[in-house]
Design a protein around this motif. Sequence first.
Motif, PDB file in Angstrom:
ATOM      1  N   PRO A  50       0.814  -1.227   0.000  1.00  0.00           N
ATOM      2  CA  PRO A  50       0.000   0.000   0.000  1.00  0.00           C
ATOM      3  C   PRO A  50       0.842   1.270   0.000  1.00  0.00           C
ATOM      4  O   PRO A  50       0.414   2.297  -0.550  1.00  0.00           O
ATOM      5  CB  PRO A  50      -0.840  -0.113   1.278  1.00  0.00           C
ATOM      6  CG  PRO A  50      -0.136  -1.107   2.124  1.00  0.00           C
ATOM      7  CD  PRO A  50       0.520  -2.062   1.183  1.00  0.00           C
ATOM      8  N   ALA A 155      -5.320  -2.466   2.442  1.00  0.00           N
ATOM      9  CA  ALA A 155      -6.027  -1.685   1.428  1.00  0.00           C
ATOM     10  C   ALA A 155      -6.440  -0.323   1.971  1.00  0.00           C
ATOM     11  O   ALA A 155      -6.361   0.696   1.265  1.00  0.00           O
ATOM     12  CB  ALA A 155      -7.250  -2.462   0.937  1.00  0.00           C
ATOM     13  N   THR A 185      -6.946   1.479  -4.341  1.00  0.00           N
ATOM     14  CA  THR A 185      -7.355   0.761  -3.137  1.00  0.00           C
ATOM     15  C   THR A 185      -7.928  -0.610  -3.487  1.00  0.00           C
ATOM     16  O   THR A 185      -7.589  -1.622  -2.851  1.00  0.00           O
ATOM     17  CB  THR A 185      -8.396   1.583  -2.365  1.00  0.00           C
ATOM     18  OG1 THR A 185      -7.850   2.874  -2.073  1.00  0.00           O
ATOM     19  CG2 THR A 185      -8.774   0.894  -1.062  1.00  0.00           C
ATOM     20  N   CYS A 188      -5.170  -2.977  -4.673  1.00  0.00           N
ATOM     21  CA  CYS A 188      -4.396  -3.463  -3.531  1.00  0.00           C
ATOM     22  C   CYS A 188      -5.122  -4.617  -2.844  1.00  0.00           C
ATOM     23  O   CYS A 188      -4.525  -5.662  -2.557  1.00  0.00           O
ATOM     24  CB  CYS A 188      -4.159  -2.321  -2.547  1.00  0.00           C
ATOM     25  SG  CYS A 188      -3.174  -2.779  -1.101  1.00  0.00           S
ATOM     26  N   ALA A 189      -6.406  -4.444  -2.586  1.00  0.00           N
ATOM     27  CA  ALA A 189      -7.175  -5.489  -1.911  1.00  0.00           C
ATOM     28  C   ALA A 189      -7.240  -6.760  -2.753  1.00  0.00           C
ATOM     29  O   ALA A 189      -7.016  -7.871  -2.241  1.00  0.00           O
ATOM     30  CB  ALA A 189      -8.582  -4.980  -1.605  1.00  0.00           C
TER      31      ALA A 189
END
Length: 279
Positions: A50, A155, A185, A188-189
């Motif tokens: 992140p 995230a 975001t 990333c998750a």
Amino acid sequence: MSTTDRGARVDRPGASDRAAAARPASPARPGRPGRLVPDQHGAWAFLALPVFLAAPALSWHPALVPVVLAWVAAYPAAWALTGRLTAPRPHRFDRALRLWLPLAGVAAAASVAWRPWLVWVGVLYGLGYAVSLTYARARRERALGNDLVLVAQCALMVPVLVGVGARGGWVPPWPTFDGTLALLTAVCALALVGSTLHVKSLIRERRRPGFARASRWFSLACLAAATGLAVTGTPWPLMPATLAALRTHLLRDPSLRPGRIGMVELGVLVVLAGSAWWA
């Protein structure tokens, strides 16, 4: 033998037993010092992702230094505190707790002094830690649900870092959460969920074919979403999504050493972090 194979008859102590009892006990060997860092090496890559994904979208501010330090130190601090509260030999976590908890606390205090709205972020992360502590008390630290808590925390750190570079005060900087940041975001998750499923399918859940199937289908779904983004003019997630799908379908041998699996995962995350600069 003190008991027979058929019953529970206990023999009386003989001369050799009395002689052994009369000898002075040898001094106990000192135990090994506890570890200073968790042995979950892949988690460090999770913590770094992140930060690198947020970098292209944030504005520099000195508050980012203590925030990143608190973010990194909070992981071993939480690990040591959990071990101190739940492990069979809690004293082995004392060294790590004395190192990481003050470091994380001082960095967090400096972060809040610069950006008071981070208090609300701390509340969210505290709730996540409470969930992880519940898993630890049940001896289920490696459960998928606990891993997903870490994924959610990672995230969330993407918009938090961008917000830290934007403004202070007690009100979170909601206007910074635009379409680009939402995509960073989400990527990333999804990347960390895919990595979690893939690694579990090769190591901890290798005897459950459903995990491997879930990992492959998840990677294909992410690749389809990245292809759709590329068609609409946002091509940067396509390369890491393609690599992630390839590694999920080609790297399927459960006999691979964990170190080799980890290096492949690190490579995919590095490509993703580099691609984000074209976001």
